[in-house]
Structures are given as structure tokens and as C-alpha cells.
Motif scaffolding. Structure first.
Motif, PDB file in Angstrom:
ATOM      1  N   LYS A 189      -2.895 -12.786   1.234  1.00 42.48           N
ATOM      2  CA  LYS A 189      -2.334 -11.746   0.367  1.00 42.48           C
ATOM      3  C   LYS A 189      -3.186 -11.564  -0.884  1.00 42.48           C
ATOM      4  O   LYS A 189      -3.334 -10.454  -1.386  1.00 42.48           O
ATOM      5  N   ARG A 190      -3.730 -12.660  -1.385  1.00 45.43           N
ATOM      6  CA  ARG A 190      -4.578 -12.585  -2.580  1.00 45.43           C
ATOM      7  C   ARG A 190      -5.797 -11.690  -2.333  1.00 45.43           C
ATOM      8  O   ARG A 190      -6.274 -10.995  -3.227  1.00 45.43           O
ATOM      9  N   LEU A 191      -6.306 -11.722  -1.095  1.00 43.02           N
ATOM     10  CA  LEU A 191      -7.462 -10.892  -0.749  1.00 43.02           C
ATOM     11  C   LEU A 191      -7.118  -9.410  -0.887  1.00 43.02           C
ATOM     12  O   LEU A 191      -7.913  -8.622  -1.410  1.00 43.02           O
ATOM     13  N   ILE A 192      -5.944  -9.029  -0.435  1.00 42.73           N
ATOM     14  CA  ILE A 192      -5.522  -7.630  -0.538  1.00 42.73           C
ATOM     15  C   ILE A 192      -5.358  -7.231  -1.999  1.00 42.73           C
ATOM     16  O   ILE A 192      -5.728  -6.114  -2.407  1.00 42.73           O
ATOM     17  N   TRP A 193      -4.824  -8.131  -2.815  1.00 42.03           N
ATOM     18  CA  TRP A 193      -4.651  -7.850  -4.241  1.00 42.03           C
ATOM     19  C   TRP A 193      -6.002  -7.673  -4.940  1.00 42.03           C
ATOM     20  O   TRP A 193      -6.197  -6.746  -5.720  1.00 42.03           O
ATOM     21  N   GLU A 225      -0.758   7.709  -7.652  1.00 43.77           N
ATOM     22  CA  GLU A 225       0.423   7.853  -6.790  1.00 43.77           C
ATOM     23  C   GLU A 225       0.623   6.615  -5.930  1.00 43.77           C
ATOM     24  O   GLU A 225       1.767   6.164  -5.715  1.00 43.77           O
ATOM     25  N   TYR A 226      -0.452   6.057  -5.419  1.00 44.09           N
ATOM     26  CA  TYR A 226      -0.355   4.836  -4.617  1.00 44.09           C
ATOM     27  C   TYR A 226       0.207   3.688  -5.459  1.00 44.09           C
ATOM     28  O   TYR A 226       0.961   2.855  -4.960  1.00 44.09           O
ATOM     29  N   GLU A 227      -0.152   3.689  -6.728  1.00 46.60           N
ATOM     30  CA  GLU A 227       0.250   2.604  -7.621  1.00 46.60           C
ATOM     31  C   GLU A 227       1.733   2.682  -8.004  1.00 46.60           C
ATOM     32  O   GLU A 227       2.312   1.678  -8.449  1.00 46.60           O
ATOM     33  N   GLU A 228       2.350   3.847  -7.831  1.00 45.22           N
ATOM     34  CA  GLU A 228       3.755   4.002  -8.209  1.00 45.22           C
ATOM     35  C   GLU A 228       4.660   3.057  -7.424  1.00 45.22           C
ATOM     36  O   GLU A 228       5.692   2.606  -7.938  1.00 45.22           O
ATOM     37  N   ASP A 229       4.303   2.768  -6.191  1.00 47.99           N
ATOM     38  CA  ASP A 229       5.060   1.808  -5.381  1.00 47.99           C
ATOM     39  C   ASP A 229       4.093   0.750  -4.854  1.00 47.99           C
ATOM     40  O   ASP A 229       4.021   0.476  -3.659  1.00 47.99           O
ATOM     41  N   LEU A 230       3.338   0.179  -5.776  1.00 53.64           N
ATOM     42  CA  LEU A 230       2.204  -0.669  -5.419  1.00 53.64           C
ATOM     43  C   LEU A 230       2.611  -1.879  -4.588  1.00 53.64           C
ATOM     44  O   LEU A 230       1.991  -2.171  -3.554  1.00 53.64           O
ATOM     45  N   GLU A 231       3.632  -2.591  -5.028  1.00 52.81           N
ATOM     46  CA  GLU A 231       4.010  -3.827  -4.329  1.00 52.81           C
ATOM     47  C   GLU A 231       4.358  -3.552  -2.867  1.00 52.81           C
ATOM     48  O   GLU A 231       3.911  -4.257  -1.964  1.00 52.81           O
ATOM     49  N   SER A 232       5.143  -2.503  -2.656  1.00 55.71           N
ATOM     50  CA  SER A 232       5.531  -2.160  -1.290  1.00 55.71           C
ATOM     51  C   SER A 232       4.329  -1.685  -0.472  1.00 55.71           C
ATOM     52  O   SER A 232       4.165  -2.068   0.695  1.00 55.71           O
ATOM     53  N   ASN A 233       3.464  -0.869  -1.076  1.00 58.56           N
ATOM     54  CA  ASN A 233       2.293  -0.345  -0.363  1.00 58.56           C
ATOM     55  C   ASN A 233       1.336  -1.453   0.042  1.00 58.56           C
ATOM     56  O   ASN A 233       0.819  -1.464   1.173  1.00 58.56           O
ATOM     57  N   LEU A 234       1.079  -2.387  -0.864  1.00 59.04           N
ATOM     58  CA  LEU A 234       0.159  -3.482  -0.550  1.00 59.04           C
ATOM     59  C   LEU A 234       0.766  -4.416   0.488  1.00 59.04           C
ATOM     60  O   LEU A 234       0.060  -4.945   1.362  1.00 59.04           O
ATOM     61  N   TYR A 235       2.081  -4.634   0.409  1.00 58.75           N
ATOM     62  CA  TYR A 235       2.734  -5.503   1.405  1.00 58.75           C
ATOM     63  C   TYR A 235       2.637  -4.884   2.796  1.00 58.75           C
ATOM     64  O   TYR A 235       2.326  -5.575   3.778  1.00 58.75           O
TER      65      TYR A 235
END
Length: 414
Positions: free
Chosen positions: A11-15, A37-47
Motif C-alpha cells: 500500500k505504501r508503494l501506491i501512496w 477531482e481524484y484527490e476529493e475521494d483520495l483514500e477510496s480511490n487509492l484503495y
């Protein structure tokens, strides 16, 4: 039922990949989702991205075809991935680059950490003093014509992570979407504009060119920056032989050198006075040719050296004209500095590195635009160009830090 993922993608790699994508900026892809816009729901998008990459279900979307003008005329097509896909590609690059980059030849300069275009130009300058001849070549449509099978063979040679190999294969075949919505399947190439594409192109050319030249022609030094390259030769006969062999090698690897951008050049200077058709070439925005130079003792002589190229000067002039500085009479001098000086400083830093006086036409033209701005801003100068120029000189001396060329003393006389 096991919930273990088939691939271990930290997960750290994606962050870390997201942080790089955000820092680099850029527009959205086919989904028109911007970074903000991607950053507005960043946690969900990256997960979601991590979950799909870990499970092997991530399928790269089509890349957006964006035509951009080339200095030489015409356009080249960039393939712009979505923000999410840029994060995924950056994650793979973070894994792959530390493995591949140490393998690359020291005279490969493009898209590599710790190496720059200036390094390539400096190396070329020194070698042109030592070798009489240069073979200049350009690979036609490198990013559009890389053979997928040969590339994947090279990737597998150095990487055994199955998820990295899987997604590279999927990126290579992701379709290209044109502005009209049509999708085009790709069986060759890697999209110019993709995050991982330059690394893959360097790997391909490492084996197609760099390693091959070192083995077959070990006494011929070369310098390569992505698809632009130079080989240095002792004689015209050797240069013709080298060009013939290099062209054949690229054909063997499914590539072609551009006939209009490939030539043999004589490095004419004070000690090399032969008469030949080609005594100049362009490399990375600089033109190498015979130039009058003064040594430390004040003696004048002819040296073969680089300076900003004519095509680069024309491109900068076009850019300045598009600013319409003379029409911005509602702006202050500080406003103009804020708007344009960052670009000017970039030009000075890059093109002023070698033979900086060749940039004077740009700075003189900029002073002329600012003079015209004064003539429109203040009525008392409307029909008095000379007085306006003198006023600009006074403003420049009082505000030298506003423009980079003023800092260097390139100021209209008062």
C-alpha cells in the motif's frame, strides 16, 4: 474462503506513486478526471486501485490521444493515461527503475535519474573536439514502433515480479482513443506520454543499440538521449561504415532511422579546415557548428561548439509573440514579471548554458515588446519609441530582479 491477494503490492508503494503523480501535475485522461477531482475521494480511490492491482483485476483504460506540435513541423501524438493509471504506472516504475537504471550505459542520458540533457551536450562537445566526424541519427517513431515481444523478453530478463510483468503487458496493448471517440488497438509501441514508457524505451534501446555498439564497435563512442543519438568517428570512411551498420541494426530490431534527420557531419574548427557539405548538427535544442571563440589570452580562433539552435530561437520567438505583451497595458511591470519571468528563466537556464550570447536575440526582442508595452500604457510615449526605450532602461535599472535578462545586464541604454 481465503482473502489473500495473488500479488503483493505494498500500500505504501501506491501512496508514494500518488505523491509523485500529484507533484508532476498534468491533465486528465479519457475519463476527464483531474488530479484535484481524484484527490476529493483520495483514500477510496487509492484503495480501489491497490485492491485491483493486488488481485490482478486491474485493467488499464484507453489512453487519450493528444496531438502536440513539433519544432520541425507537424504533430506528434501523446497518449495521456488517466490519473489513476498514472498512479499505477508510477508504482511499477518505482519498482522497476532501481533495477534497470544501474544496467544502462553511461552514455544513455534521456529520462534517467541523475542525468540531464546538459550532461549529454557537454559530453558531445568534448568528443567533437577529439573526433573529426559525427554520425547524427534520429529514430523514426520510436515510441510507436517498439516490438512488444522483444521488449517483454528484455523486461523478463531483469524482473520476476509477476504483477509488474502482467501490467506492463496490459499497458502495451491498451487502446488509443482519438478525439472523435474512435478506439485504435495497438500491437506495437508504448504510448509516448505514459509514465513507464520512457523507462521501457530505454530498456529496449539498451539492447537494440547501446549494448550492440559497445560489442560490435567498441572504439566508436556514442551519446544517446532517448531516440536522438550521435556516434563519433575518426574518418569519413569510418562514419559511412558506422551509419550503414547502425541503420541495418535498427531494421533488424523493427525500427528505422529518419532519413531527413540522419547525416554525417564534419567537426570543422581552426585545426580542421577541410571543405565538406555538412558542418553543423542539432542535438537537444543546441546547434553544434564552427564558432568564433576567444581564449583566456584574448586570442580569436574557430571552435566547434554548441549554442541555442535556430529552430529553438524561432520557437521561443513564437511563444513570446503569443503572449501579446504590448497589449497588456492594464498590467504593471511586476504583473508581467510574474506572468512571464518563470518561462524566461527556464530558457536562460537551459539554452544559456553554452555560448550564452547566442540568446541575445531573444532578450533584445523581449525588450522591444516591453518598449511597445510602455508606448501603449502611457500616452506621453505613444509616438516616441526612443523615449519609451530609454524609460524602459530606467525601469530596468531600478527593477533588475524582475526579469532574468535584466539581472544579466541586458538592458536598453538610457
Amino acid at each position: 474462503m481465503s482473502t489473500a491477494k495473488p500479488f503483493i503490492v505494498p500500500k505504501r508503494l501506491i501512496w508514494d506513486a500518488w505523491k509523485q503523480v500529484k507533484a508532476n501535475g498534468g491533465s486528465g485522461g479519457v475519463d476527464d478526471v483531474s488530479i484535484s477531482e481524484y484527490e476529493e475521494d483520495l483514500e477510496s480511490n487509492l484503495y480501489k486501485l491497490w485492491n485491483r492491482m493486488s488481485s490482478g483485476s486491474y485493467m488499464p483504460p484507453a489512453v487519450k490521444a493528444v496531438p502536440i506540435p513539433k519544432k520541425s513541423g507537424g504533430t506528434r501524438v501523446l497518449g495521456v493515461p488517466t490519473v489513476a493509471d498514472r498512479v499505477a504506472q508510477t508504482a511499477v516504475k518505482l519498482v522497476l527503475e532501481p533495477v534497470l537504471d544501474p544496467l544502462f550505459h553511461p552514455d544513455s542520458y534521456g529520462y534517467r535519474p541523475g542525468k540531464s540533457a546538459h550532461d549529454a551536450v557537454e559530453t558531445t562537445r568534448k568528443r567533437c573536439w577529439k573526433y573529426d566526424w559525427v554520425v547524427e541519427f534520429d529514430i523514426r517513431g520510436l515510441f510507436d514502433n517498439i516490438d512488444h515481444q522483444l521488449l517483454m523478453r528484455a523486461v523478463r530478463k531483469h524482473c520476476d515480479k509477476r504483477w509488474v510483468l502482467l501490467y506492463i503487458e496490459r499497458w502495451l496493448t491498451a487502446p488509443l482513443r482519438e478525439a472523435d471517440g474512435d478506439l485504435y488497438e495497438r500491437t506495437r509501441g508504448t504510448p509516448q506520454g505514459g509514465v513507464v514508457s520512457p523507462l521501457l524505451a530505454n530498456l529496449f534501446l539498451h539492447y537494440a543499440f547501446d549494448v550492440w555498439v559497445s560489442r560490435v564497435m567498441p572504439l566508436v563512442p556514442f551519446c544517446r538521449y532517448a531516440d536522438d543519438g550521435l556516434l563519433h568517428c575518426k574518418s569519413l570512411r569510418q562514419a559511412k561504415f558506422v551509419l550503414k551498420w547502425v541503420a541495418a541494426r535498427f531494421r533488424e530490431c523493427g525500427l528505422e532511422i529518419h532519413p531527413d534527420k540522419t547525416k554525417i557531419v564534419y567537426c570543422q574548427d581552426v585545426n580542421r579546415t577541410g571543405s565538406y557539405e555538412n558542418v553543423r548538427f542539432e542535438f537537444l535544442g543546441f546547434e553544434f557548428r564552427p564558432r568564433k571563440t576567444v581564449d583566456k589570452y584574448g586570442r580569436r580562433y574557430v571552435n566547434f561548439s554548441p549554442a541555442v539552435s535556430r529552430s529553438s530561437l524561432k520557437a521561443m520567438h513564437r511563444r513570446m509573440r503569443s503572449w501579446h505583451i504590448q497589449l497588456k497595458n492594464g498590467k504593471s511591470l511586476a504583473d508581467l514579471s510574474h506572468m512571464f519571468n518563470p518561462v524566461l528563466r527556464g530558457w536562460m537556464t537551459y539554452y544559456g548554458k553554452f555560448y550564452a550570447s547566442a540568446m541575445y536575440p531573444i532578450w533584445r526582442a523581449l525588450n522591444l515588446w516591453l518598449t511597445k508595452w510602455i508606448m501603449r500604457k502611457w500616452k506621453r510615449f505613444a509616438r516616441h519609441k526612443r523615449r519609451a526605450r530609454h524609460h524602459l532602461g530606467r525601469l530596468a535599472r531600478a527593477n533588475q530582479r524582475l526579469f532574468v535578462h535584466w539581472e544579466k545586464g541586458i538592458i536598453p541604454a538610457v
